[in-house]
Every structure is written in C-alpha cells, then in structure tokens.
Design an enzyme around this catalytic site. Sequence first.
Site, short mmCIF file in Angstrom:
data_model
loop_
_atom_site.label_atom_id
_atom_site.label_comp_id
_atom_site.label_asym_id
_atom_site.label_seq_id
_atom_site.Cartn_x
_atom_site.Cartn_y
_atom_site.Cartn_z
N ASP A 54 0.82 -1.22 0.00
CA ASP A 54 0.00 0.00 0.00
C ASP A 54 0.85 1.26 0.00
OD1 ASP A 54 -2.34 -1.53 0.08
OD2 ASP A 54 -2.37 -1.56 2.28
N TYR A 113 5.59 -9.93 6.79
CA TYR A 113 5.64 -8.50 7.07
C TYR A 113 6.13 -8.27 8.49
CZ TYR A 113 2.94 -7.03 2.93
OH TYR A 113 2.52 -6.75 1.65
#
Length: 263
Positions: A54, A113
């Site tokens: 993002d 992540y």
Amino acid sequence: MGMPRYFMEMAYNGQNYHGWQIQPNAISVQEVINDALKKAIREEVNVVGAGRTDTGVHASYFVAHFDCEQAIEDTQFILHRLNRILRNDVVVYSLFLVDDEAHSRFGAVSRTYHYYIKPFKTPFFNDISYRPSFHIDVGKMNEAAYTLFEYTDFTSFSKLHTDTKTNNCKIMQAQWVDKDDMLVFVIKADRFLRNMVRAVVGTLLEVGRGKMTIEQFKEVIEAKNRSQAGTSVPPQALFLVDVEYSNELFQPIEKKPPVQVDL
C-alpha cells in the site's frame, strides 16, 4: 517456448510512492521500475510484482518478474545500468533468467511482514516506525495474536470494495518480538488482503491498551465487518521483509532487511 522471463530481487522505501501498483494519477514503484527497465534494456516491459504494498509501505525484500522480446546477454551489466537509472529509494539486487512459467506473484508460497513500534520518544527511526501515545501490554497482544491461527476469513481486516475473490488467508506466524528497544510484529501468511496487516496491528493495539479483550478481538474477526476492527496504524512502519518460493522455482540470492530481527 514463451518470451525470456527474468526475476528481480529488490527493495524500496515506499515513503514517496502510492504503493507498488501503477496508479492513474500518482507515482508507484511499479511505474518507476517499468520506466527504468525501458531505458536499461531499450524495450518496453511490464513488471509483475510478488504483491501489492500500500501507499507509504516499504519492502526490504521484494521479488518481481518481466518478459522481454530479446534475451539479456549480460545481466550484470543491465543490473548495474538499472541501478544507476533508478532513484536512491529503489534498488535491484539481482536479475536472472527463469523458466517462462515461473511467476513472482502466483508462485509465492508465503509473504512475511514486520511492523516496527518504538515504545518511547526518540529523534531517530520516526520515518520507519510508529510510537503509540499510550502504554501497551505486549503479553496481551501476543495472546490475541495467537488467536489469528484459529481463523481463515479476515474480512474484518480488509479494505472495503477490493477486487479479491476471497478474503481467506492462512496465517503461519503471528507474534510480537522485543528486539533492541524496538517492538516488532511479525506476521507470515500465504497471502494478505489490502490494508490487512495495518488493520490487524491497529486492533491488537486496542487489546494492548486495555480497550478490547481477547474475546472481543475474536468477535471482531468473526463479525467479518471492517467497521468492528480497530483503526489502521500508519504505513511508514510496515515492511514486506520476505517472499518465499518453492526450491524448484528459484533460490533467493539477496535478503537485506533494514532491521535484523532474530526469531
């Protein structure tokens, strides 16, 4: 036989980009890689990434691939030229020929992540970490994180109105790690939904600050409703740190996370 296909291992600082994927009116990492490759190999190509980070999110390890008309004779020369063309916030570590059926996105078996939190005020790391304005109970947040393994549908942590066919993900790892005065949330799954990690972290912080119980955290997941979950945390502290493939597809050459976390 199809056109020659090349994999790239790379990293980027997402601060100045509106995510990985090309946007109509905003700069993206995919766009600058496409433009740089066009100059480096003198051919227009379309790079396919292992995922879609993002806006503002970083990748300390990322994999992408592209097809081109002519085989690249000297990949090291093109790699050097490519990095000279690219801005300082994007680097390509390797460039190598793969089987034309290998796919950087669909061939990935997991992604990992890290979300970095600084528990105290510091003049450093502010552009790659987040400092909550409240005290958090890490033990409680880990208890809540472990419940993620009980579920597969994470609609409650997904951005609304996405084009995904399913909101199911297989969580393989989810834990908070205290490392060198940095609190790191590590999460590994076969796939992630848009905004998922930041929404998960934001909701776990609600547990950590005592605003939500473990049972209520589970109820949020079971509700399958984004409005039930916590606010998404800021993007600058989120890093895609690993993308894994089967050994038959390719062996990674470079992995250079900005902050090493021993697990």
